[in-house]
Design an enzyme around this catalytic site. Structure first.
Site, PDB file in Angstrom:
ATOM      1  N   GLU A 174       0.822  -1.224   0.000  1.00  0.00           N
ATOM      2  CA  GLU A 174       0.000   0.000   0.000  1.00  0.00           C
ATOM      3  C   GLU A 174       0.850   1.265   0.000  1.00  0.00           C
ATOM      4  OE1 GLU A 174      -2.714  -0.462   3.303  1.00  0.00           O
ATOM      5  OE2 GLU A 174      -3.631  -2.247   2.444  1.00  0.00           O
ATOM      6  N   GLU A 290      -5.360 -11.176  -1.032  1.00  0.00           N
ATOM      7  CA  GLU A 290      -6.172 -11.012   0.192  1.00  0.00           C
ATOM      8  C   GLU A 290      -7.657 -11.026  -0.127  1.00  0.00           C
ATOM      9  OE1 GLU A 290      -4.911  -7.545   2.411  1.00  0.00           O
ATOM     10  OE2 GLU A 290      -2.804  -7.855   1.944  1.00  0.00           O
TER      11      GLU A 290
HETATM   12  C1  XIL Z   1      -5.778  -6.555   8.439  1.00  0.00           C
HETATM   13  C2  XIL Z   1      -5.980  -7.735   9.368  1.00  0.00           C
HETATM   14  O1  XIL Z   1      -6.820  -8.671   8.737  1.00  0.00           O
HETATM   15  C3  XIL Z   1      -6.581  -7.317  10.689  1.00  0.00           C
HETATM   16  O2  XIL Z   1      -6.611  -8.385  11.610  1.00  0.00           O
HETATM   17  C4  XIL Z   1      -5.758  -6.154  11.283  1.00  0.00           C
HETATM   18  O3  XIL Z   1      -6.396  -5.685  12.454  1.00  0.00           O
HETATM   19  C5  XIL Z   1      -5.630  -5.036  10.274  1.00  0.00           C
HETATM   20  O4  XIL Z   1      -5.046  -5.537   9.074  1.00  0.00           O
HETATM   21  N1  XIL Z   1      -4.621  -4.870   3.756  1.00  0.00           N
HETATM   22  C6  XIL Z   1      -3.550  -5.596   4.214  1.00  0.00           C
HETATM   23  C7  XIL Z   1      -3.715  -6.465   5.391  1.00  0.00           C
HETATM   24  O5  XIL Z   1      -2.481  -5.613   3.578  1.00  0.00           O
HETATM   25  O6  XIL Z   1      -2.537  -6.590   6.132  1.00  0.00           O
HETATM   26  C8  XIL Z   1      -4.854  -6.008   6.281  1.00  0.00           C
HETATM   27  O7  XIL Z   1      -5.064  -6.976   7.293  1.00  0.00           O
HETATM   28  C9  XIL Z   1      -6.106  -5.797   5.468  1.00  0.00           C
HETATM   29  C10 XIL Z   1      -5.889  -4.747   4.405  1.00  0.00           C
END
Ligand code: XIL
Length: 387
Positions: A174, A290
């Site tokens: 990001e 994801e």
């Molecule tokens: C999220 C996790 O799922 C949560 O448990 C945590 O509280 C916050 O982060 N993009 C990403 C991930 O790259 O690392 C994030 O994961 C979701 C959005």
């Protein structure tokens, strides 16, 4: 066609066992519960495509006993050939104080993967979020040189510890703003403390982060990764330009990850395959890292409507199909399951039901849609040549 043949064979095998002779008209597919573990996502995946899930080691895997797994662990091992630490390798978890590393959650991930013949996707090394307080505090006074030293030590320590265990690393996560942010799509030279300290030449820092990671684990494939990075859009245009710049500098960049956090509140951008193809044409791997699909459920509505259930399945499947259509797509990861363990209800009030398993760990229609697409993708036959 493939599906029918397979079902017939399974049905015939079952009948043979029971009656000692082949039934003449074994045409029905066996019911789900009778299929045993033949049909799982990981088994049906093409040879060069990992189907993965995020899991939180510290929460879900500590004390794992191979002979007595929890139901969640059983499904995780059965269905997925790859796991991603949902939080355990993030700075705040693994490096909570200067010089202090907590490896227990990350170790649990790697040990679970070993025990279940899975691969591990590392996540993540350079990000603006989930950094420990000490980083935020110190960053205000960092020179670029100081920020580089802290980041280099972290990258070498974490990547080095798991060298040889991790097939893909989300090195930079990001790092671009969104087009609705102030200033539009540009590198996060304010929110990300490392990029902020080196804001005069953030690309040099990004490139060196990949170099340090590559030196610490030459086998790992190193990725950029972001949300809102599925289709061809202004953000992926920025990544495309950055990838070209890094590659021209000889940076060991190997892949572009699209997180795949979708919501039924918005449409689906069907330029995802085209986007993957343009990164593949640069010689990069691509991945869905994801995936989840949020369903807006108004107060008073009892779960998703049948239409929402169908769309939830279609969106998951559309992302998987885009990946299956591009030979350079190396992994497709869902962001955890079941819904009760998903990040979605905490972060997106009014949206839920985002994962592919119910809270009873029954597969949703999205799971079946994905399984069907994997089946049709000729399991065991590599779509790639020469790898
Ligand atoms: C999220 C996790 O799922 C949560 O448990 C945590 O509280 C916050 O982060 N993009 C990403 C991930 O790259 O690392 C994030 O994961 C979701 C959005």
């Amino acid at each position: 066609m493939r599906h029918l043949t397979r079902s017939l064979l399974l049905a015939a095998a079952g009948t043979t066992l029971a009656a000692g002779t082949l039934a003449p008209a074994a045409t029905a597919a066996p019911p789900d519960h009778a299929r045993g573990h033949q049909d799982t996502l990981r088994r049906q995946a093409p040879k060069d495509l990992q189907i993965g899930s995020a899991v939180w080691g510290q929460r879900d895997l500590l004390g794992y006993d191979r002979l007595d797994p929890t139901e969640h662990q059983r499904v995780l091992a059965r269905e997925f050939g790859s796991i991603t630490p949902e939080n355990d390798m993030k700075w705040a978890e693994i490096h909570p104080e200067p010089g202090v590393y907590h490896f227990s959650g990350a170790d649990a991930i790697v040990e679970f993967a070993r025990a279940n013949n899975q691969e591990v996707r590392g996540h993540t090394l350079l990000w603006h979020s989930q950094n420990p307080q000490w980083v935020s505090d110190a960053a205000a006074d960092w020179t670029c040189e100081e920020a580089r030293d802290v980041l280099e030590d972290h990258v070498r320590t974490v990547v080095g510890r798991y060298a040889g265990e991790i097939y893909e690393w989300d090195v930079a996560n990001e790092i671009f703003q969104d087009d609705w942010d102030e200033g539009g799509v540009r590198l996060r030279t304010e929110a990300n403390p490392f990029l902020a300290a080196c804001s005069e030449d953030p690309v040099a820092l990004i490139g060196d982060t990949f170099r340090w990671a590559h030196e610490a684990d030459p086998q790992a494939r190193l990725f950029l990764n972001d949300y809102n990075a599925e289709g061809v859009n202004t953000k992926t245009d920025a990544y495309y330009a950055l990838a070209q710049e890094l590659l021209a500098d000889g940076v060991p960049l190997h892949g572009m990850g699209s997180q795949g956090h979708l919501s039924l509140m918005y449409g689906f951008d069907d330029s995802m395959q085209a986007n993957f193809e343009r990164f593949a044409a640069l010689g990069l791997d691509v991945a869905v890292t994801e995936a989840d699909v949020r369903v807006p459920i108004p107060e008073g509505q009892d779960g998703p409507t049948p239409e929402q259930v169908t769309l939830h399945a279609e969106r998951h499947d559309a992302m998987l199909e885009a990946c299956l259509a591009v030979p350079s797509c190396t992994s497709f990861t869902v962001w955890g399951f079941p819904d009760a363990s998903s990040w979605v209800p905490d972060v997106f009030p009014g949206e839920e039901w985002a994962t592919i398993f119910t809270d009873d760990l029954d597969p949703k229609p999205a799971y079946h849609a994905m399984l069907e697409s994997l089946r049709e993708a000729t399991p065991g036959v590599s779509p790639r040549s020469g790898r």
